[in-house]
Design an enzyme around this catalytic site. Structure first.
Site, PDB file in Angstrom:
ATOM      1  N   GLY A  54       0.768  -1.242   0.000  1.00  0.00           N
ATOM      2  CA  GLY A  54       0.000   0.000   0.000  1.00  0.00           C
ATOM      3  C   GLY A  54       0.799   1.292   0.000  1.00  0.00           C
ATOM      4  O   GLY A  54       0.331   2.310  -0.499  1.00  0.00           O
ATOM      5  N   GLU A 109       4.138   3.968   6.063  1.00  0.00           N
ATOM      6  CA  GLU A 109       2.899   3.184   5.973  1.00  0.00           C
ATOM      7  C   GLU A 109       1.847   3.968   5.216  1.00  0.00           C
ATOM      8  O   GLU A 109       1.782   5.194   5.325  1.00  0.00           O
ATOM      9  CB  GLU A 109       2.354   2.938   7.390  1.00  0.00           C
ATOM     10  CG  GLU A 109       2.893   1.727   8.097  1.00  0.00           C
ATOM     11  CD  GLU A 109       2.078   0.468   7.835  1.00  0.00           C
ATOM     12  OE1 GLU A 109       1.379   0.393   6.793  1.00  0.00           O
ATOM     13  OE2 GLU A 109       2.150  -0.435   8.661  1.00  0.00           O
ATOM     14  N   ASP A 110       1.002   3.269   4.487  1.00  0.00           N
ATOM     15  CA  ASP A 110      -0.142   3.923   3.864  1.00  0.00           C
ATOM     16  C   ASP A 110      -1.157   4.342   4.926  1.00  0.00           C
ATOM     17  O   ASP A 110      -1.602   5.472   4.984  1.00  0.00           O
ATOM     18  CB  ASP A 110      -0.793   3.017   2.802  1.00  0.00           C
ATOM     19  CG  ASP A 110      -1.128   1.622   3.326  1.00  0.00           C
ATOM     20  OD1 ASP A 110      -0.787   1.285   4.483  1.00  0.00           O
ATOM     21  OD2 ASP A 110      -1.727   0.841   2.563  1.00  0.00           O
ATOM     22  N   LYS A 141      -6.439   5.814  11.424  1.00  0.00           N
ATOM     23  CA  LYS A 141      -7.811   5.672  11.920  1.00  0.00           C
ATOM     24  C   LYS A 141      -7.726   5.388  13.420  1.00  0.00           C
ATOM     25  O   LYS A 141      -7.766   4.245  13.854  1.00  0.00           O
ATOM     26  CB  LYS A 141      -8.490   4.464  11.260  1.00  0.00           C
ATOM     27  CG  LYS A 141      -8.783   4.556   9.796  1.00  0.00           C
ATOM     28  CD  LYS A 141      -9.581   3.308   9.389  1.00  0.00           C
ATOM     29  CE  LYS A 141      -9.418   2.956   7.947  1.00  0.00           C
ATOM     30  NZ  LYS A 141     -10.013   1.654   7.602  1.00  0.00           N
ATOM     31  N   PHE A 162     -13.577   2.616   5.008  1.00  0.00           N
ATOM     32  CA  PHE A 162     -12.633   1.846   4.201  1.00  0.00           C
ATOM     33  C   PHE A 162     -12.296   2.661   2.959  1.00  0.00           C
ATOM     34  O   PHE A 162     -13.165   3.007   2.174  1.00  0.00           O
ATOM     35  CB  PHE A 162     -13.183   0.469   3.828  1.00  0.00           C
ATOM     36  CG  PHE A 162     -12.073  -0.435   3.380  1.00  0.00           C
ATOM     37  CD1 PHE A 162     -11.338  -1.157   4.309  1.00  0.00           C
ATOM     38  CD2 PHE A 162     -11.726  -0.514   2.038  1.00  0.00           C
ATOM     39  CE1 PHE A 162     -10.271  -1.957   3.905  1.00  0.00           C
ATOM     40  CE2 PHE A 162     -10.662  -1.316   1.629  1.00  0.00           C
ATOM     41  CZ  PHE A 162      -9.929  -2.033   2.561  1.00  0.00           C
ATOM     42  N   VAL A 163     -11.038   2.979   2.819  1.00  0.00           N
ATOM     43  CA  VAL A 163     -10.622   3.858   1.725  1.00  0.00           C
ATOM     44  C   VAL A 163      -9.718   3.120   0.734  1.00  0.00           C
ATOM     45  O   VAL A 163      -9.004   2.192   1.103  1.00  0.00           O
ATOM     46  CB  VAL A 163      -9.908   5.128   2.246  1.00  0.00           C
ATOM     47  CG1 VAL A 163     -10.895   6.050   2.944  1.00  0.00           C
ATOM     48  CG2 VAL A 163      -8.752   4.793   3.177  1.00  0.00           C
ATOM     49  N   ASP A 169      -5.743  -0.490  -1.494  1.00  0.00           N
ATOM     50  CA  ASP A 169      -6.558  -1.395  -2.300  1.00  0.00           C
ATOM     51  C   ASP A 169      -7.772  -1.936  -1.561  1.00  0.00           C
ATOM     52  O   ASP A 169      -7.853  -1.899  -0.330  1.00  0.00           O
ATOM     53  CB  ASP A 169      -5.722  -2.598  -2.737  1.00  0.00           C
ATOM     54  CG  ASP A 169      -5.523  -3.596  -1.595  1.00  0.00           C
ATOM     55  OD1 ASP A 169      -5.035  -3.177  -0.530  1.00  0.00           O
ATOM     56  OD2 ASP A 169      -5.888  -4.772  -1.754  1.00  0.00           O
ATOM     57  N   ARG A 175      -5.735   0.574  -6.580  1.00  0.00           N
ATOM     58  CA  ARG A 175      -4.498   1.194  -6.092  1.00  0.00           C
ATOM     59  C   ARG A 175      -4.079   2.366  -6.987  1.00  0.00           C
ATOM     60  O   ARG A 175      -3.363   3.261  -6.561  1.00  0.00           O
ATOM     61  CB  ARG A 175      -3.349   0.172  -6.072  1.00  0.00           C
ATOM     62  CG  ARG A 175      -3.496  -0.910  -5.036  1.00  0.00           C
ATOM     63  CD  ARG A 175      -2.184  -1.665  -4.901  1.00  0.00           C
ATOM     64  NE  ARG A 175      -2.325  -2.952  -4.246  1.00  0.00           N
ATOM     65  CZ  ARG A 175      -2.252  -3.139  -2.929  1.00  0.00           C
ATOM     66  NH1 ARG A 175      -2.080  -2.131  -2.120  1.00  0.00           N
ATOM     67  NH2 ARG A 175      -2.365  -4.347  -2.422  1.00  0.00           N
TER      68      ARG A 175
HETATM   69  P1  IMP Z   1      -3.298  -2.505  10.843  1.00  0.00           P
HETATM   70  O1  IMP Z   1      -2.279  -3.557  11.196  1.00  0.00           O
HETATM   71  O2  IMP Z   1      -4.680  -2.885  11.315  1.00  0.00           O
HETATM   72  O3  IMP Z   1      -2.916  -1.120  11.308  1.00  0.00           O
HETATM   73  O4  IMP Z   1      -3.468  -2.533   9.290  1.00  0.00           O
HETATM   74  C1  IMP Z   1      -2.639  -1.918   8.433  1.00  0.00           C
HETATM   75  C2  IMP Z   1      -2.916  -2.372   7.019  1.00  0.00           C
HETATM   76  O5  IMP Z   1      -4.287  -2.719   6.783  1.00  0.00           O
HETATM   77  C3  IMP Z   1      -2.617  -1.228   6.087  1.00  0.00           C
HETATM   78  O6  IMP Z   1      -1.242  -1.166   5.769  1.00  0.00           O
HETATM   79  C4  IMP Z   1      -3.524  -1.530   4.913  1.00  0.00           C
HETATM   80  O7  IMP Z   1      -2.856  -2.406   4.030  1.00  0.00           O
HETATM   81  C5  IMP Z   1      -4.710  -2.232   5.517  1.00  0.00           C
HETATM   82  N1  IMP Z   1      -5.840  -1.299   5.668  1.00  0.00           N
HETATM   83  C6  IMP Z   1      -6.372  -0.842   6.817  1.00  0.00           C
HETATM   84  N2  IMP Z   1      -7.391   0.017   6.587  1.00  0.00           N
HETATM   85  C7  IMP Z   1      -7.497   0.106   5.247  1.00  0.00           C
HETATM   86  C8  IMP Z   1      -8.373   0.855   4.376  1.00  0.00           C
HETATM   87  O8  IMP Z   1      -9.256   1.636   4.777  1.00  0.00           O
HETATM   88  N3  IMP Z   1      -8.170   0.683   3.044  1.00  0.00           N
HETATM   89  C9  IMP Z   1      -7.207  -0.142   2.533  1.00  0.00           C
HETATM   90  N4  IMP Z   1      -6.370  -0.838   3.308  1.00  0.00           N
HETATM   91  C10 IMP Z   1      -6.514  -0.732   4.662  1.00  0.00           C
END
Ligand code: IMP
Length: 186
Positions: A54, A109-110, A141, A162-163, A169, A175
């Protein structure tokens, strides 16, 4: 699909973050010195570590805006299990190819959602002997947070939506969108 953050807003965030990061990672000659900057040696340059997949678009814009000596590498983290911190087990499935020992590392990080991926990665890099580890995320978030993680450089705080787009993606789709959009599931 509605636009949440336009390409213009994203570009503004990148332009805001880059000088902040550059400032933090550029050693001054001495206290109060307005003189020339000390050039870091090859192994001392900032290592900008993008989290695949991402972050690849954000990373490309960010390093060009940084426009300073740095090296780039990527890491891929896979998270198995669902839900909470305790039953989600992230692991590194790819990279980094560069040794992080003694390096200053900026993780890119995205999005930080639960924070589980980032918290794991920051901890992993510290255990591997990185001199410092900081985290830069385009989106966060906070309402979804489960793991304790500090985002040192943040583009935008968003609601629990969810974006997609700008590297993010849904099932590997979208993407390529230049804006960050909210995916309508109905
Ligand atoms: P975390 O470990 O829950 O913080 O998740 C991080 C990963 O989940 C990100 O690097 C994204 O790849 C994915 N992710 C979380 N929220 C979204 C979203 O709204 N859109 C797309 N990918 C997301």
């Amino acid at each position: 699909m509605t636009v949440l953050l336009s390409r213009q807003q994203i570009a503004e965030a990148v332009a805001r973050l880059a000088p902040e990061i550059r400032q933090d990672y550029t050693p001054a000659l001495g206290p109060g010195s307005g003189g020339p900057r000390v050039k870091a040696g090859a192994g001392e340059e900032l290592l900008v570590l993008g989290v695949l997949r991402g972050a690849f678009v954000f990373m490309a814009d960010l390093v060009r805006a940084l426009n300073m000596p740095l090296t780039v590498d990527f890491v891929r983290v896979s998270t198995y299990g669902g839900g909470t911190v305790t039953n989600r087990k992230p692991r590194i499935v790819q990279g980094p190819r560069t040794s992080v020992l003694g390096r200053r590392v900026l993780v890119v990080e995205d999005i930080v959602d639960t924070g589980i991926t980032s918290a794991f990665l920051v901890d992993y890099l510290k255990r591997k002997g990185a001199a410092s580890v900081k985290l830069c995320a385009l989106l966060s978030k906070p309402s979804r947070r489960e793991a304790d993680v500090e985002v040192n450089y943040l583009g935008f705080t968003i609601a629990d939506l969810f974006v997609v787009g700008y590297g993010l993606d849904y099932a590997q789709q979208y993407r390529y969108l230049p804006d960050i959009c909210v995916l309508e599931t109905k």
